[in-house]
Design a protein around this motif. Structure first.
Motif, PDB file in Angstrom:
ATOM      1  N   GLN A 142      47.040  16.552  64.154  1.00 37.90           N
ATOM      2  CA  GLN A 142      46.882  17.711  65.025  1.00 37.90           C
ATOM      3  C   GLN A 142      48.077  17.749  65.971  1.00 37.90           C
ATOM      4  O   GLN A 142      48.312  16.784  66.694  1.00 37.90           O
ATOM      5  N   ARG A 147      47.784  22.038  62.409  1.00 37.99           N
ATOM      6  CA  ARG A 147      47.077  20.849  61.939  1.00 37.99           C
ATOM      7  C   ARG A 147      47.532  20.552  60.519  1.00 37.99           C
ATOM      8  O   ARG A 147      47.329  21.380  59.617  1.00 37.99           O
ATOM      9  N   ARG A 167      41.676  10.269  60.661  1.00 37.15           N
ATOM     10  CA  ARG A 167      41.435  10.102  59.233  1.00 37.15           C
ATOM     11  C   ARG A 167      39.967  10.333  58.916  1.00 37.15           C
ATOM     12  O   ARG A 167      39.092  10.089  59.763  1.00 37.15           O
ATOM     13  N   THR A 201      41.514  11.593  53.441  1.00 45.95           N
ATOM     14  CA  THR A 201      42.442  12.513  54.080  1.00 45.95           C
ATOM     15  C   THR A 201      42.840  12.004  55.459  1.00 45.95           C
ATOM     16  O   THR A 201      41.993  11.504  56.205  1.00 45.95           O
ATOM     17  N   SER A 234      47.391  18.239  57.075  1.00 39.63           N
ATOM     18  CA  SER A 234      46.459  17.430  56.303  1.00 39.63           C
ATOM     19  C   SER A 234      47.219  16.726  55.192  1.00 39.63           C
ATOM     20  O   SER A 234      48.219  17.239  54.685  1.00 39.63           O
ATOM     21  N   TYR A 253      44.946  13.376  58.978  1.00 36.54           N
ATOM     22  CA  TYR A 253      45.318  14.616  59.660  1.00 36.54           C
ATOM     23  C   TYR A 253      46.327  14.336  60.765  1.00 36.54           C
ATOM     24  O   TYR A 253      46.412  13.220  61.286  1.00 36.54           O
TER      25      TYR A 253
END
Length: 120
Positions: free
Chosen positions: A80, A18, A70, A76, A20, A78
């Motif tokens: 995945q 994941r 988000r 932030t 970030s 992300y």
């Protein structure tokens, strides 16, 4: 303006990571966000986008395996990544940009990149 990407690493094929990307200095909620990647010797390519309204789009080669999301409260975005393959090995970058229809236009705001290495 800063975009700080993290979460890369070494993973075996079939594994997950994941990523970030924490932003500062921009009004995060006003921007669409994109994840790009650049493999050795290759050009940087867009792989996933998320609009300010959280609509998402993916390139076919990651569709069904990667999910972009988000958190506007945390500024932030992300990524995945599941079912990783050796071909996913690359430096992954985040970008704050703009969606015009179905097209994503990157801004000059880039994260520093985080390396993902997938072993076979």
């Amino acid at each position: 303006v800063q975009l700080q990407a993290s979460g890369g690493g070494l993973v075996q094929a079939g594994g997950s990571l994941r990523l970030s990307c924490v932003t500062s200095g921009i009004t995060f909620g006003d921007y669409a966000m994109g994840w790009y990647r650049q493999a050795p010797g290759e050009q940087r390519e867009l792989i996933a986008t998320i609009g300010s309204g959280s609509t998402t789009d993916y390139k076919d080669f990651v569709k069904g395996r990667f999910t972009i999301s988000r958190d506007n409260a945390r500024n932030t975005v992300y990524l995945q990544m599941n079912s990783l393959k050796p071909d996913d090995t690359a430096v992954y970058y985040c970008n704050a940009g703009e969606l015009r229809g179905i097209y994503y236009y990157p801004s000059r705001y880039w994260g520093q990149g985080t390396l993902v290495t997938v072993s076979s």
